[in-house]
Motif scaffolding. Structure first.
Motif, PDB file in Angstrom:
ATOM      1  N   LEU A 260      -9.847  13.152  32.497  1.00  0.00           N
ATOM      2  CA  LEU A 260      -9.038  14.081  33.191  1.00  0.00           C
ATOM      3  C   LEU A 260      -9.218  12.455  33.877  1.00  0.00           C
ATOM      4  CD1 LEU A 260      -7.469  16.683  33.506  1.00  0.00           C
ATOM      5  CD2 LEU A 260      -6.269  15.449  32.369  1.00  0.00           C
ATOM      6  N   VAL A 261      -9.211  12.034  34.749  1.00  0.00           N
ATOM      7  CA  VAL A 261      -9.957  11.220  35.451  1.00  0.00           C
ATOM      8  C   VAL A 261     -10.461   9.576  34.603  1.00  0.00           C
ATOM      9  CG1 VAL A 261     -10.799  10.119  37.339  1.00  0.00           C
ATOM     10  CG2 VAL A 261     -10.896  12.353  36.792  1.00  0.00           C
ATOM     11  N   LYS A 262     -11.008   9.901  33.392  1.00  0.00           N
ATOM     12  CA  LYS A 262     -10.845   8.349  32.949  1.00  0.00           C
ATOM     13  C   LYS A 262      -9.852   7.306  31.660  1.00  0.00           C
ATOM     14  CE  LYS A 262     -15.919   9.760  31.384  1.00  0.00           C
ATOM     15  NZ  LYS A 262     -16.369  10.244  30.110  1.00  0.00           N
ATOM     16  N   ASP A 263      -9.485   9.227  31.537  1.00  0.00           N
ATOM     17  CA  ASP A 263      -7.903   9.127  31.214  1.00  0.00           C
ATOM     18  C   ASP A 263      -7.003   7.997  32.411  1.00  0.00           C
ATOM     19  OD1 ASP A 263      -8.047   9.443  28.230  1.00  0.00           O
ATOM     20  OD2 ASP A 263      -7.560  11.423  28.814  1.00  0.00           O
ATOM     21  N   GLY A 264      -6.870   7.717  33.164  1.00  0.00           N
ATOM     22  CA  GLY A 264      -6.163   7.265  34.453  1.00  0.00           C
ATOM     23  C   GLY A 264      -5.752   8.497  35.134  1.00  0.00           C
ATOM     24  N   PHE A 265      -5.936   9.630  35.416  1.00  0.00           N
ATOM     25  CA  PHE A 265      -5.108  10.950  36.246  1.00  0.00           C
ATOM     26  C   PHE A 265      -6.352  10.038  37.896  1.00  0.00           C
ATOM     27  CE2 PHE A 265      -3.287  14.180  34.048  1.00  0.00           C
ATOM     28  CZ  PHE A 265      -2.696  14.010  32.731  1.00  0.00           C
ATOM     29  N   SER A 266      -5.468  10.388  38.821  1.00  0.00           N
ATOM     30  CA  SER A 266      -5.457  10.897  39.936  1.00  0.00           C
ATOM     31  C   SER A 266      -6.648  11.808  40.087  1.00  0.00           C
ATOM     32  CB  SER A 266      -4.986  10.390  41.186  1.00  0.00           C
ATOM     33  OG  SER A 266      -4.975  11.254  41.423  1.00  0.00           O
ATOM     34  N   PRO A 267      -7.850  11.180  41.070  1.00  0.00           N
ATOM     35  CA  PRO A 267      -8.800  12.207  41.412  1.00  0.00           C
ATOM     36  C   PRO A 267      -8.513  13.402  42.150  1.00  0.00           C
ATOM     37  CG  PRO A 267      -9.631   9.946  41.784  1.00  0.00           C
ATOM     38  CD  PRO A 267      -8.547   9.644  41.517  1.00  0.00           C
ATOM     39  N   ASP A 268      -7.345  12.850  42.908  1.00  0.00           N
ATOM     40  CA  ASP A 268      -6.572  14.295  43.586  1.00  0.00           C
ATOM     41  C   ASP A 268      -5.802  14.805  42.809  1.00  0.00           C
ATOM     42  OD1 ASP A 268      -7.792  12.691  45.570  1.00  0.00           O
ATOM     43  OD2 ASP A 268      -6.700  11.392  46.134  1.00  0.00           O
ATOM     44  N   THR A 269      -5.462  14.320  41.679  1.00  0.00           N
ATOM     45  CA  THR A 269      -4.872  15.427  40.774  1.00  0.00           C
ATOM     46  C   THR A 269      -5.048  17.150  41.198  1.00  0.00           C
ATOM     47  OG1 THR A 269      -4.469  13.943  39.066  1.00  0.00           O
ATOM     48  CG2 THR A 269      -3.547  16.013  38.840  1.00  0.00           C
TER      49      THR A 269
END
Ligand code: SAH
Length: 471
Positions: free
Chosen positions: A181-190
């Motif tokens: 998800l992070v690689k996909d551009g999600f914020s690490p704080d999601t």
């Protein structure tokens, strides 16, 4: 008669989250094939002759192969049976209904699909997380996380706020999917939540972010089955959680049984958020009473009814013989409040006493599986172990229980008998609670020593509450 297969969604765990249609199909079923995640309490709604086939993991760790399931469904239907294929959650959400239905289609077996409440939606709601929200999320994506194949990206807005994603998976691949998800551009704080055994008294929830959640899960030892919910909506849980706030949430209670009737105490404790299980599964076998026995009822000075079932069975046969209420003795006694209420419903006044007295004809049951103290009784029925539930009862006993509730002395006998028979359950740590002083003394005499004050208090309140429907 032509057979028929109903694929029925059992819902996520809470026994009451099955649909009315699903329940109706269960009541009529001749055969039920069920999976591991289905709440086994649902099988109690079936008729006595219904056959159960377990398709989940066995103690040997093998599951029934898919081809065997398909073949059994087909064979049972072609033999003319009403078959229910009971699946956890919704049959069509990662439930392989497509494969099973298509196998039936090929053999021209008729079927239907009765939807169920899928575990992602239920888990989120029971954790106080609304899956969509006008300010936070406009969509929900259901994903299986079992494979580590890459799935497509879900929409995120410019600020990095994402809509909701639910992962149907064990905890093993959690870390991998969060990194993706992070690689996909999600914020690490999601925000993220993992909910174990959702909608049952065993539910546990941990929250964090997609960066921290794997660690949180490890810390708490959360295992499968677990649902992962990702997205801003997780933040609403703090304000909205309700299920985990119930009075007995997390408490694990066995309710000992001595009759085949549904346990209203189990229902009561489940309602209060506990994980409660009524045990063991018993069945009732009615006796056909001889004319001479029915005559002896008419001649008796007094009757003492031992159980609610005895009232119903005796009266049914007494009236069918041509007698009516005026032929019953004037003095009627009973051993419990429940029996008193059943007598009352039949228009008969009775007095509750603790033991039989001179000249009373005892109308009661035979306990074939356990020794019962002697005495002249007119037996209306026998209470026996329902062996169809044996593997379920054994599986349930393996779980961790804190407390056993004894509603009657007979329930203590049954509990110990079945425990020896099944050869399990370490009693040393098990607390107990009882309905009434007599039962308490009996339980203590049989080795139960630590009273669970909290559950005992609940029992007192339950006993004193005005009305318990007789079911
Ligand atoms: N057909 C089912 C899903 C089957 S896949 C449904 O609609 O719910 C099995 C996965 O569902 C499990 O690995 C777990 O992720 C999830 N699951 C099922 N029951 C659950 C429960 N009570 N609590 C948490 N997750 C559950």
């Amino acid at each position: 008669m032509k057979g028929f297969v109903s694929f029925v969604g059992a819902g996520p765990g809470d026994v009451e989250l099955i649909t009315a249609k699903g329940l109706r199909r269960l009541r009529k079923a001749d055969v039920v094939l069920y999976d591991r995640l289905v709440n086994p309490r649902l099988l109690r709604f079936t008729k006595e002759t219904c056959e159960f086939i377990y398709c989940g993991k066995l103690p040997t760790k093998h599951v029934m192969p898919q081809e065997t399931i398909n073949k059994t469904l087909k064979d049972k239907a072609l033999a003319g049976h009403q078959v229910v294929r009971l699946k956890g959650g919704d049959p069509a959400v990662f439930g392989r209904v497509g494969e099973e239905a298509s196998a039936l289609k090929r053999k021209e077996v008729e079927y239907e699909i009765v939807p169920g409440i899928t575990s992602s939606l239920a888990a989120a709601s029971y954790a106080g997380i609304p899956v969509t929200h006008r300010n936070h999320s406009a969509s929900i994506t259901l994903r299986t996380g079992h494979s580590v194949e890459k799935s497509s990206t879900v929409p995120q807005d410019k600020e990095g706020h994402g809509d909701t994603i639910a992962y149907y998976m064990g905890v093993k691949n959690l870390g991998y999917h969060c990194e993706e998800l992070v690689k996909d551009g999600f914020s690490p704080d999601t925000k993220a939540a993992v909910i174990e055994w959702a909608t049952t008294g065993k539910q546990r929830t941990v929250t964090g972010t997609i960066t921290t959640i794997e660690e949180e899960v490890k810390k708490t030892g959360i295992q499968n089955p677990a649902m992962t919910i990702i997205g801003d909506v997780v933040g609403l849980r703090e304000e909205l959680q309700w299920f985990e706030a119930k009075r007995l949430f997390g408490k694990r209670i066995l309710v000992a049984k001595s009759s085949s009737a549904e346990s209203s105490l189990e229902q009561h404790f489940l309602e209060l958020g506990a994980e409660a299980y009524a045990f063991p599964a018993l069945k009732l076998e009615k006796k056909n009473l001889a004319s001479t026995s029915l005559q002896s009822v008419k001649k008796a000075d007094a009757l003492l009814f031992q159980s609610p079932e005895s009232v119903t069975i005796l009266l049914e046969q007494f009236y069918a013989e041509g007698f009516d209420v005026r032929d019953l003795p004037r003095n009627i006694y009973c051993l419990s409040e429940k029996t008193k209420r059943v007598l009352q419903n039949a228009g008969l006044k009775s007095e509750k006493i603790n033991e039989s007295g001179e000249g009373m004809l005892v109308v009661g049951y035979e306990k074939e599986e356990i020794s019962s103290p002697g005495g002249e009784i007119l037996t209306t029925h026998a209470v026996k172990l329902d062996n169809r539930f044996r593997i379920i009862d054994e599986r349930m006993l393996e779980e961790e229980w804190e407390t056993v509730v004894f509603p009657s002395a007979a329930s203590v006998d049954w509990f110990l008998h079945v425990r020896n028979l099944y050869g399990m359950l370490n009693l040393s740590h098990l607390r107990f609670a009882c309905l009434g002083e007599t039962v308490k003394k009996y339980a203590q005499a049989h080795g139960f020593s630590i009273l669970d004050e909290q559950v005992q208090q609940e029992l007192e309140m339950w006993k004193n509450s005005s009305f318990h429907p007789v079911r």
